[in-house]
Motif scaffolding. Structure first.
Motif, PDB file in Angstrom:
ATOM      1  N   ASP A  56      13.987  -3.122  -9.674  1.00 55.48           N
ATOM      2  CA  ASP A  56      12.559  -2.807  -9.602  1.00 55.48           C
ATOM      3  C   ASP A  56      11.900  -3.288  -8.318  1.00 55.48           C
ATOM      4  OD1 ASP A  56      12.749  -1.657 -12.115  1.00 55.48           O
ATOM      5  OD2 ASP A  56      12.211  -3.513 -13.143  1.00 55.48           O
ATOM      6  N   ASP A  57      12.611  -4.086  -7.531  1.00 52.06           N
ATOM      7  CA  ASP A  57      12.002  -4.647  -6.323  1.00 52.06           C
ATOM      8  C   ASP A  57      11.654  -3.603  -5.264  1.00 52.06           C
ATOM      9  OD1 ASP A  57      11.827  -7.297  -7.130  1.00 52.06           O
ATOM     10  OD2 ASP A  57      13.885  -7.739  -6.542  1.00 52.06           O
ATOM     11  N   PRO A  58      12.450  -2.553  -5.076  1.00 51.22           N
ATOM     12  CA  PRO A  58      12.040  -1.542  -4.087  1.00 51.22           C
ATOM     13  C   PRO A  58      10.685  -0.918  -4.407  1.00 51.22           C
ATOM     14  CG  PRO A  58      14.366  -1.288  -4.612  1.00 51.22           C
ATOM     15  CD  PRO A  58      13.813  -2.288  -5.583  1.00 51.22           C
ATOM     16  N   PHE A  59      10.413  -0.679  -5.674  1.00 57.58           N
ATOM     17  CA  PHE A  59       9.122  -0.117  -6.086  1.00 57.58           C
ATOM     18  C   PHE A  59       7.985  -1.087  -5.794  1.00 57.58           C
ATOM     19  CE2 PHE A  59       5.952   0.434  -9.550  1.00 57.58           C
ATOM     20  CZ  PHE A  59       5.504   1.706  -9.225  1.00 57.58           C
ATOM     21  N   LEU A  60       8.210  -2.371  -6.054  1.00 56.58           N
ATOM     22  CA  LEU A  60       7.182  -3.369  -5.779  1.00 56.58           C
ATOM     23  C   LEU A  60       6.883  -3.435  -4.284  1.00 56.58           C
ATOM     24  CD1 LEU A  60       8.342  -6.219  -8.203  1.00 56.58           C
ATOM     25  CD2 LEU A  60       6.457  -4.597  -8.535  1.00 56.58           C
ATOM     26  N   LEU A  61       7.932  -3.389  -3.459  1.00 55.82           N
ATOM     27  CA  LEU A  61       7.720  -3.411  -2.011  1.00 55.82           C
ATOM     28  C   LEU A  61       6.926  -2.190  -1.569  1.00 55.82           C
ATOM     29  CD1 LEU A  61       8.244  -4.597   0.824  1.00 55.82           C
ATOM     30  CD2 LEU A  61      10.330  -3.208   0.898  1.00 55.82           C
ATOM     31  N   ALA A  62       7.274  -1.017  -2.069  1.00 56.94           N
ATOM     32  CA  ALA A  62       6.576   0.201  -1.672  1.00 56.94           C
ATOM     33  C   ALA A  62       5.091   0.126  -2.012  1.00 56.94           C
ATOM     34  CB  ALA A  62       7.219   1.414  -2.339  1.00 56.94           C
ATOM     35  N   ASN A  63       4.764  -0.419  -3.164  1.00 59.47           N
ATOM     36  CA  ASN A  63       3.359  -0.555  -3.543  1.00 59.47           C
ATOM     37  C   ASN A  63       2.623  -1.552  -2.657  1.00 59.47           C
ATOM     38  OD1 ASN A  63       2.395   0.923  -6.213  1.00 59.47           O
ATOM     39  ND2 ASN A  63       4.589   0.480  -6.430  1.00 59.47           N
ATOM     40  N   ALA A  64       3.300  -2.637  -2.295  1.00 56.84           N
ATOM     41  CA  ALA A  64       2.690  -3.603  -1.386  1.00 56.84           C
ATOM     42  C   ALA A  64       2.450  -2.972  -0.007  1.00 56.84           C
ATOM     43  CB  ALA A  64       3.576  -4.837  -1.249  1.00 56.84           C
ATOM     44  N   LEU A  65       3.407  -2.213   0.484  1.00 57.13           N
ATOM     45  CA  LEU A  65       3.261  -1.566   1.794  1.00 57.13           C
ATOM     46  C   LEU A  65       2.154  -0.512   1.749  1.00 57.13           C
ATOM     47  CD1 LEU A  65       6.983  -1.151   2.893  1.00 57.13           C
ATOM     48  CD2 LEU A  65       5.388  -2.992   3.473  1.00 57.13           C
ATOM     49  N   LYS A  66       2.048   0.194   0.652  1.00 59.02           N
ATOM     50  CA  LYS A  66       0.964   1.178   0.503  1.00 59.02           C
ATOM     51  C   LYS A  66      -0.390   0.484   0.616  1.00 59.02           C
ATOM     52  CE  LYS A  66      -0.792   4.603  -2.841  1.00 59.02           C
ATOM     53  NZ  LYS A  66      -1.906   3.897  -3.488  1.00 59.02           N
ATOM     54  N   ALA A  67      -0.529  -0.677  -0.025  1.00 61.31           N
ATOM     55  CA  ALA A  67      -1.784  -1.422   0.054  1.00 61.31           C
ATOM     56  C   ALA A  67      -2.056  -1.897   1.479  1.00 61.31           C
ATOM     57  CB  ALA A  67      -1.753  -2.605  -0.908  1.00 61.31           C
ATOM     58  N   VAL A  68      -1.019  -2.290   2.208  1.00 60.96           N
ATOM     59  CA  VAL A  68      -1.189  -2.700   3.609  1.00 60.96           C
ATOM     60  C   VAL A  68      -1.713  -1.535   4.436  1.00 60.96           C
ATOM     61  CG1 VAL A  68       0.068  -3.342   5.702  1.00 60.96           C
ATOM     62  CG2 VAL A  68       0.526  -4.554   3.563  1.00 60.96           C
ATOM     63  N   LEU A  69      -1.104  -0.355   4.283  1.00 65.13           N
ATOM     64  CA  LEU A  69      -1.500   0.793   5.090  1.00 65.13           C
ATOM     65  C   LEU A  69      -2.910   1.268   4.755  1.00 65.13           C
ATOM     66  CD1 LEU A  69       1.787   2.903   5.164  1.00 65.13           C
ATOM     67  CD2 LEU A  69       0.904   1.345   6.899  1.00 65.13           C
ATOM     68  N   GLU A  70      -3.310   1.081   3.505  1.00 72.47           N
ATOM     69  CA  GLU A  70      -4.666   1.460   3.109  1.00 72.47           C
ATOM     70  C   GLU A  70      -5.705   0.520   3.713  1.00 72.47           C
ATOM     71  OE1 GLU A  70      -4.055   3.533  -1.273  1.00 72.47           O
ATOM     72  OE2 GLU A  70      -4.061   1.339  -1.094  1.00 72.47           O
ATOM     73  N   GLY A  71      -5.260  -0.701   4.046  1.00 73.62           N
ATOM     74  CA  GLY A  71      -6.178  -1.678   4.631  1.00 73.62           C
ATOM     75  C   GLY A  71      -7.089  -2.283   3.603  1.00 73.62           C
TER      76      GLY A  71
END
Length: 430
Positions: free
Chosen positions: A415-430
């Protein structure tokens, strides 16, 4: 609103397919480009004039790809939010004169790329992948995804003390794979590769070829809580960053220009025209500023407000070697991304970067762990410090904890790849 990411196991299923389709950096770039095209991004050539309009764009150079999305009406001084990763993995790469052999065995001459765990490549079914360069300047991808080569280990009967004294491999003599019987066949490998790629061998004037483990990714464990796969370092992060970028592209409330920067040659120092130490990222970002009517002053303002997240894999605590880890920092699978810290700048994270990523994880509802090396064991490095120093931008190093890093087959929490993707999405959204 931006698009939603997959559910956790759907995301990991997609990662497994992504890794299986990416035996070489060139295939990884092609896979990312295909996903970007489906999300409405347009490919640009570096030799063409660019326009300053809004929307998604991407540039490909060899084994590297840079993609970005310009929000409607974004002024030229708009800062960037970058996720950086790398497309390459340690492996065995084909030499310029590949045909060799001895004692009636046909072999392929290979060079060690990066820092692989050599023993993990023994007795594995290996395919052949990469690209062929043609006489007209074009390229053709090659992926022979079946058992073709093997690096055979010496039988224990001929090395009786190997289990007591440890396996010692000579990088030149012991790592050359076999792939047939007979006398050395000069030109045989490239003839075979050309046939597999559907081109004439006489049209092939260059190549960048490598071997890969053909065993597909698989869930592992009693409850299938792990993913075992080749090249998790660092296709896991490339895949997560691609998912994050395509999810935020089109959002009407972006205050940054989100960017994906997936480089080649991280495993051998990043010093190339497609590596993080080269000029590719800086040129793309500068052109994006200038084609929107920006000046040098606008470029300086944009860079001053830019943040880069260097996403790579990191070390999860190993249950059989816990003493090799810092006693107070022992990341676990399933615990979320790790924030990687090294005060000697092997990682670029500082307090400001930590705050940015921690806040993004909090907004995304993603748990966060921390990693620091045992003081007695030298720390690895990433594209993070290179990016921070080259462009003077705030950079933070993060990743997913894995076991068996640099093995031909690595292991992470499912499940860690999904968690990373969500964290990166939040970073890109600012």
């Amino acid at each position: 609103m931006s698009a939603q990411l997959y559910f956790d196991r759907e995301h990991t299923d997609d990662l497994a397919a992504f890794v299986a389709a990416g035996p070489s950096p060139y295939h990884v770039v092609a896979n990312v480009a295909e996903r970007l095209e489906k999300a409405g991004f347009t490919r640009l050539a570096e030799t063409d004039a660019w326009d300053g309009g809004s929307g998604g764009r991407y540039v490909v150079r060899g084994g590297a790809i840079i993609a970005w999305f310009v929000p409607e009406g974004a002024p030229p001084e708009t800062p960037f939010r970058i996720v950086g990763a790398h497309t390459d993995s340690p492996n065995l790469r084909v030499k310029p004169r590949p045909d060799s052999g001895a004692y009636g065995w046909r072999q392929v001459a290979v060079e060690i790329y990066g820092g692989p765990l050599l023993n993990s490549w023994l007795d594995r079914d290996l395919g052949l992948s990469g690209r062929l360069v043609l006489r007209d300047g074009g390229t053709r991808l090659l992926a022979v995804d079946r058992p073709l080569l093997r690096v055979p280990q010496l039988a224990i009967h001929l090395d009786r003390n190997v289990n007591e004294q440890g396996l010692v491999l000579d990088r030149q003599r012991h790592m050359q794979p076999v792939w047939g019987l007979g006398a050395v066949d000069e030109g045989g490998l490239i003839r075979f590769a050309a046939e597999q790629a559907g081109v004439e061998a006489s049209d092939v004037v260059g190549w960048d070829l490598m071997v890969h483990d053909v065993q597909p990714p698989a869930y592992l464990g009693r409850d299938q809580e792990f993913l075992a796969a080749a090249r998790l370092d660092n296709q896991l992060s490339v895949h997560a960053a691609t998912a994050a970028l395509t999810a935020v592209a089109g959002s009407s409330d972006l205050s940054y220009v989100p960017v994906l920067a997936a480089f080649d040659h991280e495993e051998n120092g990043s010093e190339s025209d497609t590596g993080a130490g080269g000029p590719l990222l800086g040129r793309v970002l500068e052109r994006s500023v200038f084609v929107r009517g920006g000046s040098y002053e606008d470029r300086a303002r944009a860079f001053a407000g830019t943040v880069c997240v260097s996403a790579d894999t990191g070390h999860g605590v190993h249950p059989n070697y816990a003493e090799r880890h810092d006693p107070t920092h022992r990341p676990m699978p399933g615990g979320g991304p790790i924030l990687k810290v090294n005060v000697n700048q092997r990682y670029a994270t500082d307090g400001a970067g930590r705050g940015i990523f921690a806040e993004a994880c909090d907004r995304a509802g993603v748990p966060l762990q921390e990693f620091v090396s045992n003081n007695a064991i030298p720390c690895g490095t990433t594209i993070g410090p290179i990016t921070a120093a080259r462009y003077g931008i705030t950079t933070v190093d993060v990743g997913v904890p894995i076991l068996s890093m640099h093995s031909a087959r690595e292991l992470c929490g499912a499940d860690d790849p999904f968690l990373l993707a969500n964290a990166l999405k939040a970073v890109l959204e600012g």
